[in-house]
Design a protein around this motif. Structure first.
Motif, mmCIF file in Angstrom:
data_model
loop_
_atom_site.group_PDB
_atom_site.id
_atom_site.type_symbol
_atom_site.label_atom_id
_atom_site.label_comp_id
_atom_site.label_asym_id
_atom_site.label_seq_id
_atom_site.Cartn_x
_atom_site.Cartn_y
_atom_site.Cartn_z
ATOM 1 N N ARG A 111 0.836 -1.205 0.000
ATOM 2 C CA ARG A 111 0.000 0.000 0.000
ATOM 3 C C ARG A 111 0.868 1.251 0.000
ATOM 4 O O ARG A 111 0.578 2.227 -0.716
ATOM 5 N N THR A 112 1.967 1.205 0.805
ATOM 6 C CA THR A 112 2.893 2.346 0.812
ATOM 7 C C THR A 112 3.507 2.549 -0.566
ATOM 8 O O THR A 112 3.615 3.683 -1.065
ATOM 9 N N ASP A 113 3.918 1.411 -1.188
ATOM 10 C CA ASP A 113 4.489 1.512 -2.542
ATOM 11 C C ASP A 113 3.464 2.074 -3.516
ATOM 12 O O ASP A 113 3.791 2.925 -4.363
ATOM 13 N N ARG A 114 2.209 1.606 -3.388
ATOM 14 C CA ARG A 114 1.167 2.106 -4.287
ATOM 15 C C ARG A 114 0.916 3.601 -4.048
ATOM 16 O O ARG A 114 0.711 4.367 -5.002
ATOM 17 N N GLU A 115 0.936 4.004 -2.752
ATOM 18 C CA GLU A 115 0.742 5.427 -2.460
ATOM 19 C C GLU A 115 1.893 6.252 -3.019
ATOM 20 O O GLU A 115 1.685 7.348 -3.562
ATOM 21 N N GLU A 116 3.141 5.721 -2.882
ATOM 22 C CA GLU A 116 4.283 6.434 -3.453
ATOM 23 C C GLU A 116 4.173 6.501 -4.974
ATOM 24 O O GLU A 116 4.448 7.547 -5.585
ATOM 25 N N GLU A 117 3.781 5.365 -5.584
ATOM 26 C CA GLU A 117 3.597 5.379 -7.037
ATOM 27 C C GLU A 117 2.505 6.360 -7.439
ATOM 28 O O GLU A 117 2.640 7.075 -8.439
ATOM 29 N N LEU A 118 1.407 6.389 -6.625
ATOM 30 C CA LEU A 118 0.328 7.332 -6.919
ATOM 31 C C LEU A 118 0.816 8.768 -6.787
ATOM 32 O O LEU A 118 0.482 9.626 -7.618
ATOM 33 N N ALA A 119 1.630 9.024 -5.724
ATOM 34 C CA ALA A 119 2.182 10.374 -5.557
ATOM 35 C C ALA A 119 3.085 10.735 -6.734
ATOM 36 O O ALA A 119 3.030 11.860 -7.257
ATOM 37 N N ASP A 120 3.922 9.760 -7.158
ATOM 38 C CA ASP A 120 4.786 10.017 -8.322
ATOM 39 C C ASP A 120 3.954 10.277 -9.569
ATOM 40 O O ASP A 120 4.269 11.179 -10.371
ATOM 41 N N LEU A 121 2.883 9.481 -9.733
ATOM 42 C CA LEU A 121 2.015 9.687 -10.895
ATOM 43 C C LEU A 121 1.338 11.053 -10.846
ATOM 44 O O LEU A 121 1.202 11.728 -11.878
ATOM 45 N N LEU A 122 0.921 11.458 -9.623
ATOM 46 C CA LEU A 122 0.308 12.780 -9.492
ATOM 47 C C LEU A 122 1.317 13.879 -9.811
ATOM 48 O O LEU A 122 0.983 14.877 -10.468
ATOM 49 N N LYS A 123 2.583 13.680 -9.343
ATOM 50 C CA LYS A 123 3.618 14.660 -9.668
ATOM 51 C C LYS A 123 3.862 14.707 -11.170
ATOM 52 O O LYS A 123 3.982 15.789 -11.765
ATOM 53 N N GLU A 124 3.953 13.512 -11.783
ATOM 54 C CA GLU A 124 4.153 13.474 -13.234
ATOM 55 C C GLU A 124 2.975 14.117 -13.962
ATOM 56 O O GLU A 124 3.156 14.834 -14.954
ATOM 57 N N ARG A 125 1.755 13.863 -13.435
ATOM 58 C CA ARG A 125 0.580 14.468 -14.063
ATOM 59 C C ARG A 125 0.632 15.988 -13.939
ATOM 60 O O ARG A 125 0.333 16.706 -14.907
ATOM 61 N N ALA A 126 1.023 16.475 -12.724
ATOM 62 C CA ALA A 126 1.134 17.923 -12.542
ATOM 63 C C ALA A 126 2.205 18.499 -13.462
ATOM 64 O O ALA A 126 2.020 19.565 -14.068
ATOM 65 N N ALA A 127 3.349 17.762 -13.581
ATOM 66 C CA ALA A 127 4.413 18.231 -14.474
ATOM 67 C C ALA A 127 3.935 18.249 -15.922
ATOM 68 O O ALA A 127 4.216 19.196 -16.677
ATOM 69 N N LEU A 128 3.191 17.198 -16.316
ATOM 70 C CA LEU A 128 2.668 17.156 -17.683
ATOM 71 C C LEU A 128 1.669 18.281 -17.925
ATOM 72 O O LEU A 128 1.665 18.901 -19.003
ATOM 73 N N GLU A 129 0.813 18.537 -16.922
ATOM 74 C CA GLU A 129 -0.135 19.635 -17.067
ATOM 75 C C GLU A 129 0.599 20.971 -17.174
ATOM 76 O O GLU A 129 0.217 21.835 -17.973
ATOM 77 N N CYS A 130 1.677 21.127 -16.362
ATOM 78 C CA CYS A 130 2.473 22.358 -16.435
ATOM 79 C C CYS A 130 3.127 22.485 -17.807
ATOM 80 O O CYS A 130 3.116 23.561 -18.427
ATOM 81 N N GLN A 131 3.705 21.362 -18.292
ATOM 82 C CA GLN A 131 4.313 21.384 -19.621
ATOM 83 C C GLN A 131 3.268 21.672 -20.695
ATOM 84 O O GLN A 131 3.536 22.407 -21.661
ATOM 85 N N ASN A 132 2.071 21.089 -20.515
ATOM 86 C CA ASN A 132 1.002 21.339 -21.485
ATOM 87 C C ASN A 132 0.622 22.811 -21.492
ATOM 88 O O ASN A 132 0.418 23.415 -22.561
ATOM 89 N N GLN A 133 0.532 23.411 -20.274
ATOM 90 C CA GLN A 133 0.215 24.836 -20.198
ATOM 91 C C GLN A 133 1.322 25.668 -20.824
ATOM 92 O O GLN A 133 1.058 26.656 -21.540
ATOM 93 N N GLU A 134 2.589 25.264 -20.562
ATOM 94 C CA GLU A 134 3.704 25.975 -21.185
ATOM 95 C C GLU A 134 3.652 25.856 -22.704
ATOM 96 O O GLU A 134 3.932 26.826 -23.426
#
Length: 224
Positions: A111-134
């Motif tokens: 569950r911790t690994d999944r939460e970390e993976e989810l956090a990483d995915l959320l960070k990647e999603r935020a980065a992708l959204e930022c890149q998309n906005q850029e």
């Protein structure tokens, strides 16, 4: 036969003979029917005897089991077996609990690994959204630059057309200047030739004047 006896009045033999007498009341019973009736009576006695024997054997078996149980209880075998069984059950429960704890620990880690993976995915999603906005902003800037370049291109084309017109005017004027220059050079050459002719004529006139003056001098000397 036992089932026939336990059925009572509803057994097959009674029903057959009863139906026979009911359908044919005036007809005497046959030998086969009489033999079956006698045989059924003897079989009933034999079955009762067999049931009594089975009941006696069952009671003896139960008594033997009771004696064996008393002997086992007196020797403590049952208590020992019970304690061994309880120990095995406790060990089994401990093993099950350990397995459960291990599974829960693995589940927590997963569950911790999944939460970390989810956090990483959320960070990647935020980065992708930022890149998309850029990219959207960059595209907007590029569109603005394209519009400005189109406007500047139109201005450059207008300036180029103006320069071409000026070049055409300058070419025409240059041709006119060249023509005027050629004309002036021709005039200059003509003036130079005229000047040379005038100077030559002046020289000749001067020579003639000197000749005339000398002649006049010669003519004037005899008069004196």
């Amino acid at each position: 036969m036992l089932i026939e006896l336990m059925a009572g009045e509803n057994n097959i033999i009674s029903r057959v003979f009863g139906n026979t007498r009911r359908l044919q009341p005036g007809k005497p019973v046959t030998k086969a029917q009489a033999a079956a009736a006698l045989t059924s009576g003897r079989m009933k006695e034999a079955v009762h005897e067999e049931l009594n024997k089975l009941e006696a054997e069952n009671q003896a078996h139960l008594s033997l089991i009771a004696e064996i149980m008393e002997e086992l209880i007196s020797r403590g075998d049952i208590q020992q077996q019970w304690e061994q069984k309880m120990k095995k059950e406790q060990e089994r429960a401990l093993e099950v609990d350990n397995n459960l704890q291990h599974v829960l620990h693995e589940h927590a880690n997963e569950r911790t690994d999944r939460e970390e993976e989810l956090a990483d995915l959320l960070k990647e999603r935020a980065a992708l959204e930022c890149q998309n906005q850029e990219l959207i902003n960059l595209r907007s800037e590029i569109d603005g630059m394209y519009d400005r370049l189109a406007t500047e291109n139109e201005e450059v084309m207008a300036d180029q057309q103006t320069l071409e017109n000026l070049m055409s005017d300058m070419t025409s004027k240059h041709q006119a200047v060249n023509e005027a220059k050629s004309y002036l050079e021709a005039e200059k050459e003509a003036l130079t030739m005229l000047r040379t002719w005038v100077e030559d004529e002046a020289g000749r006139v001067h020579e003639r004047a000197e000749t005339l003056e000398k002649a006049l001098r010669r003519w004037r000397i005899p008069e004196d």
